[in-house]
Write a protein that holds these residues in place. Structure first.
Motif, PDB file in Angstrom:
ATOM      1  N   ILE A  72      32.543  14.526 -13.004  1.00  0.00           N
ATOM      2  CA  ILE A  72      33.498  15.955 -12.440  1.00  0.00           C
ATOM      3  C   ILE A  72      32.537  17.062 -12.513  1.00  0.00           C
ATOM      4  O   ILE A  72      31.557  17.319 -13.213  1.00  0.00           O
ATOM      5  CB  ILE A  72      34.445  16.194 -13.560  1.00  0.00           C
ATOM      6  CG1 ILE A  72      35.447  14.972 -13.885  1.00  0.00           C
ATOM      7  CG2 ILE A  72      35.512  17.299 -13.152  1.00  0.00           C
ATOM      8  CD1 ILE A  72      36.301  15.012 -15.045  1.00  0.00           C
TER       9      ILE A  72
ATOM     10  N   ILE B  35      32.649  21.152 -10.871  1.00  0.00           N
ATOM     11  CA  ILE B  35      33.260  22.464 -10.198  1.00  0.00           C
ATOM     12  C   ILE B  35      32.234  23.183  -9.121  1.00  0.00           C
ATOM     13  O   ILE B  35      31.260  23.907  -9.658  1.00  0.00           O
ATOM     14  CB  ILE B  35      34.188  23.221 -11.352  1.00  0.00           C
ATOM     15  CG1 ILE B  35      34.801  22.352 -12.245  1.00  0.00           C
ATOM     16  CG2 ILE B  35      34.789  24.217 -10.911  1.00  0.00           C
ATOM     17  CD1 ILE B  35      35.437  23.116 -13.566  1.00  0.00           C
TER      18      ILE B  35
ATOM     19  N   THR C 189      34.315  22.201 -17.998  1.00  0.00           N
ATOM     20  CA  THR C 189      35.061  20.887 -18.213  1.00  0.00           C
ATOM     21  C   THR C 189      34.117  19.796 -18.558  1.00  0.00           C
ATOM     22  O   THR C 189      32.600  20.173 -18.769  1.00  0.00           O
ATOM     23  CB  THR C 189      35.902  20.572 -16.875  1.00  0.00           C
ATOM     24  OG1 THR C 189      36.601  19.412 -17.288  1.00  0.00           O
ATOM     25  CG2 THR C 189      34.917  19.939 -15.761  1.00  0.00           C
TER      26      THR C 189
ATOM     27  N   ILE D 172      40.470  21.838 -17.991  1.00  0.00           N
ATOM     28  CA  ILE D 172      39.624  22.772 -17.450  1.00  0.00           C
ATOM     29  C   ILE D 172      39.816  24.216 -18.055  1.00  0.00           C
ATOM     30  O   ILE D 172      40.967  24.678 -17.980  1.00  0.00           O
ATOM     31  CB  ILE D 172      39.502  22.906 -15.756  1.00  0.00           C
ATOM     32  CG1 ILE D 172      39.458  21.494 -15.121  1.00  0.00           C
ATOM     33  CG2 ILE D 172      38.755  24.023 -15.453  1.00  0.00           C
ATOM     34  CD1 ILE D 172      39.302  21.819 -13.783  1.00  0.00           C
TER      35      ILE D 172
ATOM     36  N   ILE E 178      37.041  21.272  -7.460  1.00  0.00           N
ATOM     37  CA  ILE E 178      37.048  20.348  -8.671  1.00  0.00           C
ATOM     38  C   ILE E 178      36.776  18.946  -8.021  1.00  0.00           C
ATOM     39  O   ILE E 178      37.584  18.373  -7.406  1.00  0.00           O
ATOM     40  CB  ILE E 178      38.091  20.248  -9.444  1.00  0.00           C
ATOM     41  CG1 ILE E 178      38.837  21.694 -10.027  1.00  0.00           C
ATOM     42  CG2 ILE E 178      37.986  19.268 -10.727  1.00  0.00           C
ATOM     43  CD1 ILE E 178      39.959  21.735 -10.526  1.00  0.00           C
TER      44      ILE E 178
END
Length: 342
Positions: A80, A82, A116, A132, A149
């Motif tokens: 993950i 961002i 996150t 988040i 994201i």
């Protein structure tokens, strides 16, 4: 006859090897094996949007959540990140590259606001909620902060798969943060013009900057490059396909040189950009392409042109035709050899 069979099998194997070299697309794999979904909070501006469109306040802290649904029969690890919105080379807002350097006008970095876990494991045929954490800047701003994201399913690291090319699939979930409805005055700047290799071709590139916290859409471009000495028009370009530019970002607008070599000299660029709100920006910029620059760009583009520019399907068809031709020649030779002499 055995010789003919052996040759036939060799050609078939050759063609099979050519066809197997065609890369598989995402559709060939059937199902990606997962999906993601935002859990929209109360401060969602537009409930019809499937992405996060949040009205925030200065210093506000909030935890938002999204779900990763692993629909495959095996546990999977997901990466993950961002990513700040940027303008890609095609002239559209993008979120897929997390390593794009921030523009000098960028006041608020998304990684200072949203955090996150970098990696999450989701068991087979199950879902996991990922939080988040948001921490807004202390001062109020007009405009918007745009980010994406990005969730990427990581390939299995097994001995059987080592050394093989693995397809990596990813989803991007939009994140838009605003604090007011105050419209931001639009602006556009031309930072410079230069000869360049763009999309593997000789080009002249105009570096444009959106220094505001607003995303522009439905942009139109008209450009003309003239030889400064003679006044003759060297190249023209026009784009009218609803192009975009992200807040606080740069766009490298490329004028294709049509496969011609760049020639050292002095030039002038006339560029007009307009949007759907009837804003018009007009630029006239003189620039120089040195002999060293022209040589370097020409060698990197025109020198590499040729077979590498052909699409892969042409090689496949060419291989099949060549194989059939070889078989035809061999078959004709054997038939002629067996034919009784008159």
């Amino acid at each position: 006859m055995n010789y003919l069979k052996q040759l036939f099998l060799a050609v078939v194997c050759l063609l099979a090897g050519i066809v197997s070299a065609v890369p598989a697309s995402a559709d060939d794999d059937g199902q990606v094996g997962y999906n993601i979904q935002a859990i929209l909070p109360e401060n969602q501006v537009n409930k019809e949007n499937s992405f996060f469109d949040l009205r925030m306040k200065p210093n506000q802290e909030q935890t938002i959540e999204f779900v990763i649904n692993n629909t495959s029969s095996e546990a999977a690890e997901f990466e993950i990140s961002i990513n700040q919105a940027y303008t890609n080379d095609q002239g559209f807002i993008d979120y897929a590259d997390k390593d794009v350097p921030p523009d000098s006008s960028q006041k608020y970095l998304i990684n200072d606001i949203a955090t996150t876990d970098n990696k999450v494991t989701v068991q087979a045929s199950s879902s996991k909620i990922v939080p988040i954490r948001l921490k807004m800047p202390s001062e109020q701003f007009d405009g918007q902060i745009l980010a994406g994201i990005q969730v990427t399913k990581q390939p299995k690291d097994t001995k059987a798969e080592k050394g093989r090319i693995s397809n990596v699939y990813g989803y991007v979930l939009g994140l838009k943060l605003t604090e007011t409805d105050q419209e931001v005055p639009r602006d556009l700047k031309l930072l410079g013009v230069e000869g360049a290799a763009a999309f593997g071709k000789t080009s002249v590139v105009a570096v444009l900057q959106n220094p505001t916290m607003d995303a522009y859409g439905k942009l139109k471009y008209k450009a003309k490059v003239m030889n400064k000495a003679s006044g003759e028009v060297e190249k023209e370009a026009a784009f009218d396909n609803h192009m975009q530019i992200a807040p606080n970002s740069q766009y490298r607008f490329a004028i294709d040189w049509g496969g011609d070599k760049l020639v050292a000299g002095d030039y002038t660029l006339d560029l007009t950009v307009s949007d759907a709100k009837e804003n018009v920006w007009e630029f006239t910029e003189a620039f120089t392409i040195t002999a060293e620059e022209a040589k370097k760009i020409n060698e990197a583009t025109i020198g590499q042109a040729g077979a590498s520019d052909w699409p892969l399907w042409l090689y496949v068809i060419g291989g099949i035709v060549l194989g059939m031709l070889i078989l035809g020649i061999v078959w004709y030779g054997l038939w002629k050899k067996r034919k009784p002499h008159s």
